[in-house]
Design a protein around this motif. Structure first.
Motif, PDB file in Angstrom:
ATOM      1  N   LEU A 125       0.841  -1.195   0.000  1.00 19.12           N
ATOM      2  CA  LEU A 125       0.000   0.000   0.000  1.00 19.12           C
ATOM      3  C   LEU A 125       0.873   1.240   0.000  1.00 19.12           C
ATOM      4  N   ARG A 126       0.323   2.337  -0.512  1.00 20.35           N
ATOM      5  CA  ARG A 126       1.040   3.615  -0.560  1.00 20.35           C
ATOM      6  C   ARG A 126       0.316   4.626   0.332  1.00 20.35           C
ATOM      7  N   LEU A 127       1.084   5.259   1.195  1.00 19.46           N
ATOM      8  CA  LEU A 127       0.523   6.220   2.141  1.00 19.46           C
ATOM      9  C   LEU A 127       1.192   7.573   1.973  1.00 19.46           C
ATOM     10  N   ASN A 128       0.378   8.581   1.676  1.00 27.96           N
ATOM     11  CA  ASN A 128       0.878   9.946   1.568  1.00 27.96           C
ATOM     12  C   ASN A 128       0.844  10.594   2.951  1.00 27.96           C
ATOM     13  N   PRO A 129       1.982  11.030   3.469  1.00 30.12           N
ATOM     14  CA  PRO A 129       2.000  11.658   4.807  1.00 30.12           C
ATOM     15  C   PRO A 129       1.050  12.844   4.931  1.00 30.12           C
ATOM     16  N   GLU A 130       0.775  13.540   3.809  1.00 28.26           N
ATOM     17  CA  GLU A 130      -0.136  14.675   3.852  1.00 28.26           C
ATOM     18  C   GLU A 130      -1.548  14.214   4.194  1.00 28.26           C
ATOM     19  N   LYS A 131      -1.944  13.060   3.670  1.00 34.61           N
ATOM     20  CA  LYS A 131      -3.264  12.519   3.989  1.00 34.61           C
ATOM     21  C   LYS A 131      -3.342  12.139   5.458  1.00 34.61           C
ATOM     22  N   LEU A 132      -2.262  11.575   5.973  1.00 33.74           N
ATOM     23  CA  LEU A 132      -2.246  11.239   7.401  1.00 33.74           C
ATOM     24  C   LEU A 132      -2.376  12.508   8.235  1.00 33.74           C
ATOM     25  N   LYS A 175       6.157  13.358  11.716  1.00 33.39           N
ATOM     26  CA  LYS A 175       7.412  13.096  11.018  1.00 33.39           C
ATOM     27  C   LYS A 175       7.326  11.771  10.254  1.00 33.39           C
ATOM     28  N   LYS A 176       7.926  11.752   9.080  1.00 35.55           N
ATOM     29  CA  LYS A 176       7.918  10.539   8.265  1.00 35.55           C
ATOM     30  C   LYS A 176       8.532   9.364   9.023  1.00 35.55           C
ATOM     31  N   GLU A 177       9.602   9.656   9.733  1.00 36.89           N
ATOM     32  CA  GLU A 177      10.285   8.588  10.459  1.00 36.89           C
ATOM     33  C   GLU A 177       9.400   7.986  11.543  1.00 36.89           C
ATOM     34  N   ASP A 178       8.563   8.833  12.153  1.00 43.25           N
ATOM     35  CA  ASP A 178       7.665   8.333  13.196  1.00 43.25           C
ATOM     36  C   ASP A 178       6.596   7.416  12.609  1.00 43.25           C
ATOM     37  N   ILE A 179       6.154   7.726  11.391  1.00 46.87           N
ATOM     38  CA  ILE A 179       5.144   6.881  10.748  1.00 46.87           C
ATOM     39  C   ILE A 179       5.703   5.496  10.489  1.00 46.87           C
ATOM     40  N   ALA A 189       6.459   3.432  13.711  1.00 48.75           N
ATOM     41  CA  ALA A 189       5.271   2.874  14.370  1.00 48.75           C
ATOM     42  C   ALA A 189       4.756   1.655  13.619  1.00 48.75           C
ATOM     43  N   LEU A 190       4.667   1.749  12.298  1.00 47.29           N
ATOM     44  CA  LEU A 190       4.136   0.632  11.510  1.00 47.29           C
ATOM     45  C   LEU A 190       5.073  -0.570  11.529  1.00 47.29           C
ATOM     46  N   GLU A 191       6.370  -0.312  11.561  1.00 49.98           N
ATOM     47  CA  GLU A 191       7.330  -1.422  11.605  1.00 49.98           C
ATOM     48  C   GLU A 191       7.267  -2.170  12.926  1.00 49.98           C
ATOM     49  N   ARG A 192       6.818  -1.499  13.983  1.00 48.74           N
ATOM     50  CA  ARG A 192       6.666  -2.176  15.274  1.00 48.74           C
ATOM     51  C   ARG A 192       5.650  -3.305  15.205  1.00 48.74           C
ATOM     52  N   ILE A 193       4.671  -3.207  14.304  1.00 49.72           N
ATOM     53  CA  ILE A 193       3.654  -4.257  14.206  1.00 49.72           C
ATOM     54  C   ILE A 193       3.870  -5.144  12.979  1.00 49.72           C
ATOM     55  N   GLY A 194       5.100  -5.100  12.420  1.00 49.54           N
ATOM     56  CA  GLY A 194       5.458  -6.060  11.385  1.00 49.54           C
ATOM     57  C   GLY A 194       5.365  -5.574   9.965  1.00 49.54           C
ATOM     58  N   PHE A 195       4.974  -4.314   9.730  1.00 51.79           N
ATOM     59  CA  PHE A 195       4.922  -3.769   8.375  1.00 51.79           C
ATOM     60  C   PHE A 195       6.337  -3.375   7.938  1.00 51.79           C
ATOM     61  N   LYS A 196       6.641  -3.564   6.659  1.00 49.30           N
ATOM     62  CA  LYS A 196       7.928  -3.145   6.115  1.00 49.30           C
ATOM     63  C   LYS A 196       7.716  -1.878   5.295  1.00 49.30           C
ATOM     64  N   CYS A 197       8.484  -0.835   5.630  1.00 48.23           N
ATOM     65  CA  CYS A 197       8.221   0.485   5.048  1.00 48.23           C
ATOM     66  C   CYS A 197       9.471   1.069   4.402  1.00 48.23           C
ATOM     67  N   HIS A 198       9.271   1.815   3.338  1.00 48.53           N
ATOM     68  CA  HIS A 198      10.329   2.652   2.776  1.00 48.53           C
ATOM     69  C   HIS A 198       9.702   3.780   1.976  1.00 48.53           C
ATOM     70  N   PHE A 199      10.360   4.957   2.020  1.00 45.53           N
ATOM     71  CA  PHE A 199       9.849   6.133   1.328  1.00 45.53           C
ATOM     72  C   PHE A 199      10.389   6.179  -0.097  1.00 45.53           C
ATOM     73  N   GLU A 200       9.492   6.582  -1.008  1.00 42.33           N
ATOM     74  CA  GLU A 200       9.868   6.728  -2.404  1.00 42.33           C
ATOM     75  C   GLU A 200       9.097   7.913  -2.985  1.00 42.33           C
ATOM     76  N   ASN A 201       9.836   8.936  -3.399  1.00 45.52           N
ATOM     77  CA  ASN A 201       9.230  10.163  -3.950  1.00 45.52           C
ATOM     78  C   ASN A 201       8.222  10.783  -2.984  1.00 45.52           C
ATOM     79  N   GLY A 202       8.580  10.783  -1.701  1.00 46.36           N
ATOM     80  CA  GLY A 202       7.748  11.418  -0.693  1.00 46.36           C
ATOM     81  C   GLY A 202       6.553  10.611  -0.233  1.00 46.36           C
ATOM     82  N   VAL A 203       6.362   9.411  -0.768  1.00 46.01           N
ATOM     83  CA  VAL A 203       5.240   8.551  -0.404  1.00 46.01           C
ATOM     84  C   VAL A 203       5.777   7.300   0.286  1.00 46.01           C
TER      85      VAL A 203
END
Length: 702
Positions: free
Chosen positions: A336-343, A352-356, A359-373
């Motif tokens: 899934l793609r999450l725009n920080p502005e929508k959050l 902060k992007k890092e906080d998002i 938090a999600l990685e704590r529950i097992g989601f794998k995250c990385h930013f690409e072009n601000g999303v």
């Protein structure tokens, strides 16, 4: 689901159990802490190579432990304890959770541990398992798209006895009855990982096994001996001869393992949640397995759970793993793609992007930013309920704590006039001192039969509860159940109402109903009476139109204290006292005042303003004889149609004027806003009035 904290602490630190339970209740799932106690104790004695517990000379059975079967309780292995209470951990802390239907990932020790680690930002110990590889073919045939993964293993040279004390203890603390080491391992792994497994006696089946749709009226006998008639909605595991298991639900008696089993076929699979739900509902069989499958198991964790089970079978049952086949067609991992502005818009503040991502990685989601999303890979155990970016926003805000976000008023334009009127009616009833209740729209036939009402016509094909299989056609039935529930808990005074849809055949109507009983106030003491009921009822009537009073009587109301309203020869409303005989059948106490109105849509009646005349009225008393079945309200309404008629009152009804007849006395007040009416003018109006009464209702002047 219950589980022992001793087991949970193998994977995550739990310092203060009550604090953890409160944290879970606030952010994840309702949780409580209790202490393990089966209510029985005994001395352990070695008998026939395993341990039994004795209370005096009597051997303790599982029935003594609350499981309803007479099999004697027994333990395998070596013991360092002497009593049953020591072996089972009496007094140890138990955590019990009541997960919502979308959180099937919490229905395991490791799943709950993972959630606690995320909420407390603590370390989660990995769940180790050897790599599972396929080394055979032809054991399994998948003939349904509702099975994305199936693993089967042939295991030989089994030695099946009672399970060791540590496993029995953990199963009992989870509320699961131990049976034998092989079956207990499948249950143990299910409680540990959330993945149901099943073992077939290999001597009682023929390979390959098929995963297929059941044939119409195909018969199947469950492990408990219940005979089922299956259909196309059921997914089954079968060999060439017959059905051996209801997929994701229960195994068959014709392939069950026992302590004498030497060769078994172990199954692990991922079945579609909706298919399993339809299947068990169609035959009304629910199990721990179906409870997990219908909420969604981790399809990408099946191999790990299966590997853990194989290792335990080798260790505890001396089993030899001969063949393993894995057939899989898993869908791609969800990203899934999450725009920080929508959050930010949802959260109401900058994050902060890092906080998002943290938090999600704590529950097992794998995250990385690409072009601000933020690109988020959803883990297998959350694929069932994390569907879009707003779900990720909800997860982030839940983990951070909703109290940490500022509450802001949401302003939206009012667009639904009908809903506005319902809100106005709700406010009116609340202002009269009534409390709103919300009941299920699904009902059984029991209350309708007691009230003498027609059972609802619309029946649900797959009800959540078999006894609640109808969509309600009245509001009052739910209010009576609410009253019974409260009175059974010693709350005998209440004033409640409900506003919601009801269904008559294929029509949807809106219903407004109320129930009042008991004390209106304590000091000065006063009970509710019929005038209170009429006040509420007339408030509801203000939002309806086209209703007329009827002479019809309803059997569930007191014959002398009731009013019935009709529209187009259909009963649409009533108010009165509940018939004491009906109240007795429903186990209700006190004089219960009830009312209900059904209407297509609420209306706002415009007030009519009339200038008060300064001139004296002219009053005439008219006594007319009509057939007894003629409703008095119709006579009154006709008289009110005439010009200069200001008021009509019924001052007398007399039945002794002939068989099938009645005399109705009407006091009619005439007044003109601009002058005093003469006798001649009033007489002319009365003449026309009597002529029209005779024409429409056969009325004659007495």
């Amino acid at each position: 689901m219950k589980l022992g904290l001793e087991w949970l602490r193998e994977f995550v630190e739990v310092k203060d159990p009550k604090e953890v339970a409160n944290l879970l209740s606030l952010k994840s799932v309702e949780a409580t802490i209790s202490y393990f106690d089966l209510g029985v104790d005994g001395n352990l004695e070695l008998l026939e190579g395993f341990y039994v517990a004795k209370d005096g000379n009597r051997v303790i059975t599982y029935k003594d432990l609350g499981f309803g079967v007479e099999d004697r309780f027994c333990l395998g292995g070596q013991l360092s304890v002497r009593t049953l209470s020591e072996a089972l951990g009496y007094g140890e802390e138990i955590i019990e959770i009541d997960p919502t239907p979308n959180r099937g990932d919490l229905l395991s020790v490791y799943g709950l541990g993972r959630e606690i680690a995320a909420l407390t930002d603590s370390h989660l110990k990995p769940l180790e398992a050897p790599e599972l590889k396929s080394n055979a073919q032809g054991l399994i045939e998948i003939k349904s798209q509702d099975c994305e993964l199936y693993i089967g293993a042939i295991i030989e040279e089994l030695e099946i006895g009672p399970s060791p004390q540590w496993m029995v203890k953990r199963l009992l603390q989870c509320g699961v009855r131990p049976i034998n080491a092989l079956v207990d391992i499948t249950n143990y792994v299910m409680m540990l990982t959330g993945q149901p497994l099943h073992a077939f006696d290999l001597e009682r089946i023929t390979l390959p096994l098929e995963v297929r749709d059941a044939k119409p009226k195909e018969e199947f006998i469950t492990l408990s001996g219940e005979k089922l008639s299956l259909g196309a909605e059921n997914l089954v595991i079968a060999d060439r001869q017959e059905v051996r298991a209801l997929a994701g639900v229960v195994g068959g008696l014709n392939s069950a393992v026992s302590k004498s089993t030497k060769r078994c076929f172990l199954e692990g699979a991922y079945f579609n949640a909706r298919r399993v739900r339809r299947s068990f509902k169609s035959v009304n069989v629910r199990t721990e397995s179906s409870f997990r499958f219908e909420r969604g198991v981790d399809k990408r964790g099946v191999k790990r759970a299966f590997a853990i089970a194989l290792e335990m079978i080798k260790e505890l049952c001396k089993g030899k793993i001969v063949k393993v086949e894995i057939v899989e067609n898993l869908s791609e991992e969800k990203i899934l793609r999450l725009n920080p502005e929508k959050l930010r818009l949802y959260a109401g503040k900058e994050v902060k992007k890092e906080d998002i991502s943290k938090a999600l990685e704590r529950i097992g989601f794998k995250c990385h930013f690409e072009n601000g999303v933020l690109n988020v890979k959803v883990p297998g155990w959350r694929e069932h309920d994390i569907k879009e970016d707003v779900d990720l926003i909800e997860e982030f805000m839940r983990l951070e704590g909703l109290d940490n976000f500022e509450k802001k008023r949401v302003c939206v334009p009012a667009s639904d006039k009908e809903q506005d009127l319902i809100e106005e009616l709700r406010d009116r009833l609340t202002s009269l001192g009534l409390y709103e209740v919300i009941n299920f729209s699904f009902e059984g036939a029991d209350v309708y039969e007691i009230l003498g009402l027609d059972v609802p016509k619309i029946e649900i094909l797959n009800p959540l509860v078999k006894s609640l299989r109808f969509i309600r056609s009245n509001i009052i039935t739910g209010l009576l159940k609410t009253c019974a529930y409260n009175q059974s808990r010693h709350n005998y005074s209440m004033a409640i109402f409900e506003l919601d849809s009801v269904y008559k055949s294929k029509r949807e109507l809106y219903g407004a109903g109320f129930l009042i009983v008991g004390e209106k106030r304590l000091y000065p003491a006063r009970n509710y009476d019929i005038w209170d009921a009429m006040e509420v009822f007339h408030e509801i009537l203000k939002f309806t139109q086209g209703l007329e009073i009827s002479r019809e009587k309803l059997g569930f109301l007191h014959p002398g204290v009731q009013v019935v309203y009709k529209k187009d020869d259909e009963i649409r409303g009533f108010v009165g006292i509940l018939n004491p005989e009906v109240a007795k059948k429903l186990e209700l106490r006190g004089e219960i005042y009830v009312g209900e109105v059904l209407f297509e849509k609420p209306v706002r009646k415009k007030p009519e303003f009339k200038r008060i005349s300064n001139f004296a009225p002219v009053v005439r008393d008219l006594s007319v004889v009509v057939d007894r079945e003629i409703e008095v309200a119709k006579l009154v309404n006709l008289v009110l149609e005439f010009a200069n008629v200001e008021e009509v009152k019924v001052f007398d009804i007399y039945l002794g004027v002939g068989e099938g007849k009645k005399s109705v006395g009407l006091r009619v007040k005439f007044r003109d806003p601009g002058k005093t009416l003469s006798d001649e003018e009033v007489n002319a109006i009365v003449g026309k009035m009597l002529s029209l009464l005779e024409e429409r209702f056969g009325a004659r002047l007495r």
